[in-house]
Write a protein that holds these residues in place. Structure first.
Motif, PDB file in Angstrom:
ATOM      1  N   ALA A  21       0.972  -1.275   0.079  1.00  0.00           N
ATOM      2  CA  ALA A  21      -0.004  -0.039  -0.133  1.00  0.00           C
ATOM      3  C   ALA A  21       0.797   1.211  -0.061  1.00  0.00           C
ATOM      4  CB  ALA A  21      -0.777   0.001   1.121  1.00  0.00           C
ATOM      5  N   LEU A  22       1.965   1.045   0.748  1.00  0.00           N
ATOM      6  CA  LEU A  22       3.002   2.586   0.725  1.00  0.00           C
ATOM      7  C   LEU A  22       3.510   2.512  -0.664  1.00  0.00           C
ATOM      8  CD1 LEU A  22       4.912   1.996   4.032  1.00  0.00           C
ATOM      9  CD2 LEU A  22       3.125   3.703   3.685  1.00  0.00           C
ATOM     10  N   ASP A  23       3.922   1.407  -1.183  1.00  0.00           N
ATOM     11  CA  ASP A  23       4.710   1.645  -2.497  1.00  0.00           C
ATOM     12  C   ASP A  23       3.668   2.111  -3.556  1.00  0.00           C
ATOM     13  OD1 ASP A  23       6.575   1.119  -4.439  1.00  0.00           O
ATOM     14  OD2 ASP A  23       5.441  -0.461  -5.154  1.00  0.00           O
ATOM     15  N   GLY A  24       2.123   1.764  -3.471  1.00  0.00           N
ATOM     16  CA  GLY A  24       1.134   2.250  -4.237  1.00  0.00           C
ATOM     17  C   GLY A  24       0.729   3.644  -4.209  1.00  0.00           C
ATOM     18  N   SER A  25       1.003   4.317  -3.073  1.00  0.00           N
ATOM     19  CA  SER A  25       0.390   5.591  -2.536  1.00  0.00           C
ATOM     20  C   SER A  25       1.131   6.788  -3.269  1.00  0.00           C
ATOM     21  CB  SER A  25       0.610   5.786  -0.937  1.00  0.00           C
ATOM     22  OG  SER A  25       2.051   5.887  -0.795  1.00  0.00           O
ATOM     23  N   LEU A  26       2.325   6.626  -3.830  1.00  0.00           N
ATOM     24  CA  LEU A  26       3.278   7.624  -4.625  1.00  0.00           C
ATOM     25  C   LEU A  26       3.395   7.239  -5.843  1.00  0.00           C
ATOM     26  CD1 LEU A  26       5.720   8.429  -1.605  1.00  0.00           C
ATOM     27  CD2 LEU A  26       3.545   9.672  -2.320  1.00  0.00           C
ATOM     28  N   GLY A  27       2.534   7.178  -6.670  1.00  0.00           N
ATOM     29  CA  GLY A  27       2.585   6.999  -8.227  1.00  0.00           C
ATOM     30  C   GLY A  27       3.277   8.128  -8.945  1.00  0.00           C
ATOM     31  N   PRO A  28       3.435   7.684 -10.315  1.00  0.00           N
ATOM     32  CA  PRO A  28       4.042   8.650 -11.115  1.00  0.00           C
ATOM     33  C   PRO A  28       3.448  10.053 -10.915  1.00  0.00           C
ATOM     34  CG  PRO A  28       3.662   6.667 -12.320  1.00  0.00           C
ATOM     35  CD  PRO A  28       2.779   6.738 -11.045  1.00  0.00           C
ATOM     36  N   GLU A  29       4.317  11.335 -10.659  1.00  0.00           N
ATOM     37  CA  GLU A  29       3.732  12.801 -10.511  1.00  0.00           C
ATOM     38  C   GLU A  29       4.941  13.621 -10.705  1.00  0.00           C
ATOM     39  OE1 GLU A  29       2.903  13.026  -6.148  1.00  0.00           O
ATOM     40  OE2 GLU A  29       2.658  11.029  -6.575  1.00  0.00           O
ATOM     41  N   HIS A  30       4.449  14.742 -10.751  1.00  0.00           N
ATOM     42  CA  HIS A  30       5.645  15.876 -10.988  1.00  0.00           C
ATOM     43  C   HIS A  30       5.701  16.636  -9.822  1.00  0.00           C
ATOM     44  CE1 HIS A  30       6.465  14.603 -15.129  1.00  0.00           C
ATOM     45  NE2 HIS A  30       5.387  14.551 -15.329  1.00  0.00           N
ATOM     46  N   PRO A  31       6.693  17.268  -9.187  1.00  0.00           N
ATOM     47  CA  PRO A  31       7.944  17.031  -9.825  1.00  0.00           C
ATOM     48  C   PRO A  31       8.564  15.627  -9.437  1.00  0.00           C
ATOM     49  CG  PRO A  31       8.087  18.636  -8.189  1.00  0.00           C
ATOM     50  CD  PRO A  31       6.973  18.351  -8.336  1.00  0.00           C
ATOM     51  N   GLU A  32       9.317  15.003 -10.216  1.00  0.00           N
ATOM     52  CA  GLU A  32       9.942  13.714 -10.178  1.00  0.00           C
ATOM     53  C   GLU A  32      10.818  13.733  -8.984  1.00  0.00           C
ATOM     54  OE1 GLU A  32      10.366   9.629 -10.547  1.00  0.00           O
ATOM     55  OE2 GLU A  32       8.772  10.624 -11.198  1.00  0.00           O
ATOM     56  N   SER A  33      11.809  14.820  -8.659  1.00  0.00           N
ATOM     57  CA  SER A  33      12.781  14.809  -7.844  1.00  0.00           C
ATOM     58  C   SER A  33      12.101  15.012  -6.607  1.00  0.00           C
ATOM     59  CB  SER A  33      13.579  16.265  -8.143  1.00  0.00           C
ATOM     60  OG  SER A  33      12.628  17.444  -8.044  1.00  0.00           O
ATOM     61  N   LEU A  34      11.002  15.484  -6.309  1.00  0.00           N
ATOM     62  CA  LEU A  34      10.129  15.544  -4.962  1.00  0.00           C
ATOM     63  C   LEU A  34       9.661  14.255  -4.744  1.00  0.00           C
ATOM     64  CD1 LEU A  34       9.093  16.880  -2.452  1.00  0.00           C
ATOM     65  CD2 LEU A  34       6.788  17.423  -3.838  1.00  0.00           C
ATOM     66  N   ARG A  35       9.148  13.406  -5.669  1.00  0.00           N
ATOM     67  CA  ARG A  35       8.522  12.016  -5.479  1.00  0.00           C
ATOM     68  C   ARG A  35       9.498  11.300  -5.174  1.00  0.00           C
ATOM     69  NH1 ARG A  35       8.480   7.794  -9.038  1.00  0.00           N
ATOM     70  NH2 ARG A  35       6.977   6.117  -8.597  1.00  0.00           N
ATOM     71  N   GLU A  64     -13.517  -3.948   8.938  1.00  0.00           N
ATOM     72  CA  GLU A  64     -12.430  -4.751   8.067  1.00  0.00           C
ATOM     73  C   GLU A  64     -11.359  -3.809   7.780  1.00  0.00           C
ATOM     74  OE1 GLU A  64     -14.203  -5.778   4.094  1.00  0.00           O
ATOM     75  OE2 GLU A  64     -16.255  -6.198   5.159  1.00  0.00           O
ATOM     76  N   ALA A  65     -10.005  -4.795   7.711  1.00  0.00           N
ATOM     77  CA  ALA A  65      -8.679  -3.859   7.878  1.00  0.00           C
ATOM     78  C   ALA A  65      -8.497  -3.113   6.523  1.00  0.00           C
ATOM     79  CB  ALA A  65      -7.438  -4.927   8.040  1.00  0.00           C
ATOM     80  N   LYS A  66      -8.914  -3.750   5.317  1.00  0.00           N
ATOM     81  CA  LYS A  66      -8.859  -2.827   4.131  1.00  0.00           C
ATOM     82  C   LYS A  66      -9.357  -1.398   4.234  1.00  0.00           C
ATOM     83  CE  LYS A  66     -12.898  -4.914   1.764  1.00  0.00           C
ATOM     84  NZ  LYS A  66     -13.296  -5.732   0.529  1.00  0.00           N
ATOM     85  N   GLN A  67     -10.408  -1.510   4.945  1.00  0.00           N
ATOM     86  CA  GLN A  67     -11.175  -0.001   5.158  1.00  0.00           C
ATOM     87  C   GLN A  67     -10.175   1.060   5.686  1.00  0.00           C
ATOM     88  OE1 GLN A  67     -14.894  -0.831   7.186  1.00  0.00           O
ATOM     89  NE2 GLN A  67     -15.748  -0.125   5.202  1.00  0.00           N
ATOM     90  N   ALA A  68      -9.242   0.641   6.692  1.00  0.00           N
ATOM     91  CA  ALA A  68      -8.351   1.313   7.305  1.00  0.00           C
ATOM     92  C   ALA A  68      -7.216   1.502   6.566  1.00  0.00           C
ATOM     93  CB  ALA A  68      -8.185   0.832   8.784  1.00  0.00           C
ATOM     94  N   LEU A  69      -6.804   0.937   5.454  1.00  0.00           N
ATOM     95  CA  LEU A  69      -5.500   0.745   4.935  1.00  0.00           C
ATOM     96  C   LEU A  69      -5.056   2.126   4.526  1.00  0.00           C
ATOM     97  CD1 LEU A  69      -3.096  -1.172   4.333  1.00  0.00           C
ATOM     98  CD2 LEU A  69      -4.056  -1.795   2.345  1.00  0.00           C
ATOM     99  N   PRO A  70      -5.802   3.098   3.828  1.00  0.00           N
ATOM    100  CA  PRO A  70      -5.604   4.228   3.725  1.00  0.00           C
ATOM    101  C   PRO A  70      -4.962   5.230   4.602  1.00  0.00           C
ATOM    102  CG  PRO A  70      -7.390   3.777   2.257  1.00  0.00           C
ATOM    103  CD  PRO A  70      -7.263   2.835   3.357  1.00  0.00           C
ATOM    104  N   THR A  71      -5.909   4.814   5.943  1.00  0.00           N
ATOM    105  CA  THR A  71      -5.490   5.794   7.144  1.00  0.00           C
ATOM    106  C   THR A  71      -4.152   5.112   7.706  1.00  0.00           C
ATOM    107  OG1 THR A  71      -7.764   6.214   7.551  1.00  0.00           O
ATOM    108  CG2 THR A  71      -5.856   6.317   9.581  1.00  0.00           C
ATOM    109  N   ALA A  72      -3.979   3.913   7.517  1.00  0.00           N
ATOM    110  CA  ALA A  72      -2.630   3.159   7.939  1.00  0.00           C
ATOM    111  C   ALA A  72      -1.317   3.890   7.227  1.00  0.00           C
ATOM    112  CB  ALA A  72      -2.806   1.807   7.836  1.00  0.00           C
TER     113      ALA A  72
END
Length: 296
Positions: A21-35, A64-72
């Motif tokens: 979930a952490l890996d998926g939270s920061l997708g391609p975006e600009h500026p790339e250096s900040l990401r 359900e744990a999946k409901q809390a995943l974004p907050t986690a």
């Protein structure tokens, strides 16, 4: 007969869920250096204790744990922000975090500050805009809880008192204030926000606040002890930093043995608060023991 709880398996599976979930939270975006700077610290590893606490508390409350995943994920972002900022030369001035150079050593102080700021604001985005299926009134309570813990009543206030106390002999009440705000506040928010998403009643929320206070203080006491007894290689950060900075710690005030006893007593208080829910609370009870026995 109740099946024995396999904490090691639970921890491994839940941590893997959090990492994805952490890996998926920061997708391609600009500026790339900040990401890149945000991902560098967010994905640097660690115990992921805070998001796991959030998911466990949600399940304890019947959600359900999946409901809390974004907050986690949001909680880990706030925690990561605090580490990036703590390591800055104007704060704790540390060069190593989780076994590798700190954010400002890689990206520079200005980008490190902005990466921390971006993670903090992304945390609120995770809760308010990326939590499908959770009633808005629950999310509003979560946002309120996170606002308190991230600001002057929580992390920021604790950091200021910590900085003001360097080089001074402070009493146990002041030390406890620092620990409850710098460390305990966010750990508390983890279990409370998870429980809110799971629609916990007032009785459970009150018990979880007691639990959170106990594990929050115990966590920091163990941290103080490890700063004295651990090595930099094992800890993944500079050992002996508190001594170098002339900070007041539990071992400095109470000694190592009394500090260990205090941590054990706090963990027991935390576990006692959840005894009425002992079966459903097994992950949280095991996490309390894990905090008391950790070596890094």
């Amino acid at each position: 007969m109740t099946a024995e709880f396999d904490f090691k398996t639970y921890l491994g599976k839940t941590k893997a869920t959090v990492e994805a979930a952490l890996d998926g939270s920061l997708g391609p975006e600009h500026p790339e250096s900040l990401r890149e700077a945000m991902r560098y610290s967010l994905l640097a590893g660690g115990k992921r204790l805070r998001p796991i606490l959030c998911l466990a508390a949600c399940e304890l409350a019947g959600g359900e744990a999946k409901q809390a995943l974004p907050t986690a994920v949001a909680l880990e972002m706030i925690h990561t922000m605090s580490l990036i900022h703590d390591d800055l030369p104007t704060m704790d001035d540390d060069d190593v975090r989780r076994g590798r150079p700190t954010n400002h050593k890689v990206y520079g102080e200005a980008v490190a500050i902005l990466a921390g700021d971006a993670l903090l604001t992304r945390a609120f985005e995770m809760v308010s805009l990326r939590s499908p299926g959770v009633p808005a009134e629950r999310l509003l309570k979560v946002v309120g809880e996170l606002s308190l813990v991230a600001g002057a009543p929580g992390l920021v206030g604790g950091q200021v008192v910590d900085l003001e106390s360097e080089g001074k002999q402070v009493d146990l009440d002041t030390l406890e204030y620092i620990h409850l705000h710098k460390t305990g506040a966010l750990l508390g928010a983890c279990v409370i926000t998870g429980a809110l998403i799971g629609d916990a009643d007032d009785t459970l929320i009150a018990a979880l606040r007691t639990y959170a206070r106990g594990i929050g203080l115990a966590f920091q006491i163990i941290d103080d002890i490890l700063d004295v007894t651990g090595s930099s290689d094992v800890l993944g950060k500079t050992a002996g930093k508190d001594l170098i900075s002339d900070k007041t710690t539990y071992p400095k005030l109470l000694g190592l043995e009394e500090s260990r006893k205090r941590a054990i007593d706090l963990v027991q208080e935390a576990k006692t608060a959840l005894q009425p829910w002992s079966t459903r609370a097994r992950p949280l009870l095991a996490l309390a023991d894990f905090i008391a026995s950790r070596d890094r």
